[in-house]
Scaffold this motif. Sequence first.
Motif, PDB file in Angstrom:
ATOM      1  N   PHE A 229       0.804  -1.228   0.000  1.00 18.62           N
ATOM      2  CA  PHE A 229       0.000   0.000   0.000  1.00 18.62           C
ATOM      3  C   PHE A 229       0.836   1.278   0.000  1.00 18.62           C
ATOM      4  N   GLU A 230       2.091   1.169  -0.457  1.00 22.24           N
ATOM      5  CA  GLU A 230       2.870   2.367  -0.740  1.00 22.24           C
ATOM      6  C   GLU A 230       2.521   2.824  -2.157  1.00 22.24           C
ATOM      7  N   PRO A 231       2.358   4.139  -2.393  1.00 22.57           N
ATOM      8  CA  PRO A 231       2.038   4.620  -3.745  1.00 22.57           C
ATOM      9  C   PRO A 231       3.101   4.184  -4.749  1.00 22.57           C
ATOM     10  N   ASN A 232       2.659   3.798  -5.924  1.00 18.17           N
ATOM     11  CA  ASN A 232       3.574   3.362  -6.980  1.00 18.17           C
ATOM     12  C   ASN A 232       2.902   3.554  -8.331  1.00 18.17           C
ATOM     13  N   VAL A 233       3.529   4.325  -9.198  1.00 15.59           N
ATOM     14  CA  VAL A 233       3.019   4.549 -10.554  1.00 15.59           C
ATOM     15  C   VAL A 233       4.149   4.306 -11.538  1.00 15.59           C
ATOM     16  N   ILE A 234       3.873   3.553 -12.582  1.00 20.43           N
ATOM     17  CA  ILE A 234       4.861   3.249 -13.619  1.00 20.43           C
ATOM     18  C   ILE A 234       4.329   3.739 -14.956  1.00 20.43           C
ATOM     19  N   GLU A 235       5.171   4.446 -15.682  1.00 19.29           N
ATOM     20  CA  GLU A 235       4.807   4.972 -16.996  1.00 19.29           C
ATOM     21  C   GLU A 235       5.726   4.361 -18.054  1.00 19.29           C
ATOM     22  N   ASP A 236       5.156   3.739 -19.047  1.00 22.92           N
ATOM     23  CA  ASP A 236       5.925   3.177 -20.156  1.00 22.92           C
ATOM     24  C   ASP A 236       5.168   3.465 -21.453  1.00 22.92           C
ATOM     25  N   ARG A 237       5.769   4.320 -22.276  1.00 24.26           N
ATOM     26  CA  ARG A 237       5.111   4.773 -23.505  1.00 24.26           C
ATOM     27  C   ARG A 237       3.750   5.379 -23.155  1.00 24.26           C
ATOM     28  N   GLU A 238       2.684   4.946 -23.787  1.00 20.84           N
ATOM     29  CA  GLU A 238       1.380   5.570 -23.494  1.00 20.84           C
ATOM     30  C   GLU A 238       0.728   5.016 -22.237  1.00 20.84           C
ATOM     31  N   LEU A 239       1.281   3.932 -21.694  1.00 18.31           N
ATOM     32  CA  LEU A 239       0.640   3.217 -20.590  1.00 18.31           C
ATOM     33  C   LEU A 239       1.112   3.739 -19.229  1.00 18.31           C
ATOM     34  N   ILE A 240       0.140   4.117 -18.397  1.00 17.32           N
ATOM     35  CA  ILE A 240       0.416   4.597 -17.040  1.00 17.32           C
ATOM     36  C   ILE A 240      -0.375   3.717 -16.083  1.00 17.32           C
ATOM     37  N   THR A 241       0.328   3.003 -15.195  1.00 18.74           N
ATOM     38  CA  THR A 241      -0.352   2.093 -14.276  1.00 18.74           C
ATOM     39  C   THR A 241      -0.017   2.447 -12.835  1.00 18.74           C
ATOM     40  N   GLY A 242      -1.023   2.331 -11.958  1.00 19.39           N
ATOM     41  CA  GLY A 242      -0.850   2.586 -10.528  1.00 19.39           C
ATOM     42  C   GLY A 242      -1.163   1.315  -9.755  1.00 19.39           C
ATOM     43  N   GLN A 243      -0.433   1.094  -8.662  1.00 21.96           N
ATOM     44  CA  GLN A 243      -0.485  -0.197  -7.977  1.00 21.96           C
ATOM     45  C   GLN A 243      -1.690  -0.392  -7.065  1.00 21.96           C
ATOM     46  N   ASN A 244      -2.109   0.644  -6.364  1.00 27.50           N
ATOM     47  CA  ASN A 244      -3.050   0.436  -5.257  1.00 27.50           C
ATOM     48  C   ASN A 244      -3.861   1.706  -4.993  1.00 27.50           C
ATOM     49  N   PRO A 245      -4.823   1.645  -4.077  1.00 28.22           N
ATOM     50  CA  PRO A 245      -5.655   2.831  -3.840  1.00 28.22           C
ATOM     51  C   PRO A 245      -4.865   4.088  -3.488  1.00 28.22           C
ATOM     52  N   ARG A 246      -3.747   3.940  -2.799  1.00 27.38           N
ATOM     53  CA  ARG A 246      -2.972   5.112  -2.390  1.00 27.38           C
ATOM     54  C   ARG A 246      -2.191   5.729  -3.556  1.00 27.38           C
ATOM     55  N   SER A 247      -2.268   5.112  -4.705  1.00 25.84           N
ATOM     56  CA  SER A 247      -1.635   5.679  -5.906  1.00 25.84           C
ATOM     57  C   SER A 247      -2.588   6.589  -6.664  1.00 25.84           C
TER      58      SER A 247
END
Length: 266
Positions: A229-247
């Motif tokens: 539940f630590e915020p985590n966002v990864i961006e690769d090309r057009e795709l942006i993904t977040g791991q959990n509610p705190r993101s």
Amino acid sequence: MSKGKVLLIGSNATRIEVQGGGTGATGQYLNETVVPAMAVIAAGYEVVLVTPDGTKPHIDEASDSVDHFGGDKAAYDRAKAFYANDPSMNRPRTLRSVIEEGLDNYAGVFVPGGQAPVVDLMQDPDTGIVLRHFHERAKPTALLCHGPIAVVSAMPHAREFRAALIAGDAAKAAERAKGWQYAGYNMTVFSNTEEKVVEDYILHAKLYFNMVDALTIAGGAVSTTNVDFEPNVIEDRELITGQNPRSDHPIAAKFVAALDRAAAAA
């Protein structure tokens, strides 16, 4: 004047299959839906809510809490009021209707989580059409928590892939994933240890598969935090993904930045 329109793809699922038969209650998470939507609107874009059947998503009761807003009662109240009353949240359309109208009018797409997308969006043909469209045109595509599982819908045999996962046949699932548009992308999703917390304390049952395993089998380069539940966002090309509610806030900021970059480049 609006900078452009953004699709928010919601789920219509209210129950999710669990091991041993039967189902558990599910839905879409309030903060994951509202925080990014409000940020996109504040940045000058319009939000168009779409779902498979054209009805408003059910909010998972587990998410209807001030805890998901950092204990900030005012922020929680604003979110509740926004979801209940804002026109963008109360004029849902079918995915099919926006596809038929034309997707070129949309600047980006966002998919919030809660476990609901695991039920319908990951195997929904219209969701797949939308995601392929945005992928092919490299338009900002953001997905949060369980939302990233929706990218499975873009593969040619999404339903068969999901069925193989439920059957516990990883080899068959990998075979069904061939031709997936997001293979090799760096991404994140709700982690296996975070899922166990939900299974133990909210669902009181086990899911048939974990999100990390599913996206890895499909060919994604999945990574998650060492601390739950630590915020985590990864961006690769057009795709942006977040791991959990705190993101929720971090992914909203990255999504808006990507929309603005795309608008400036157009």
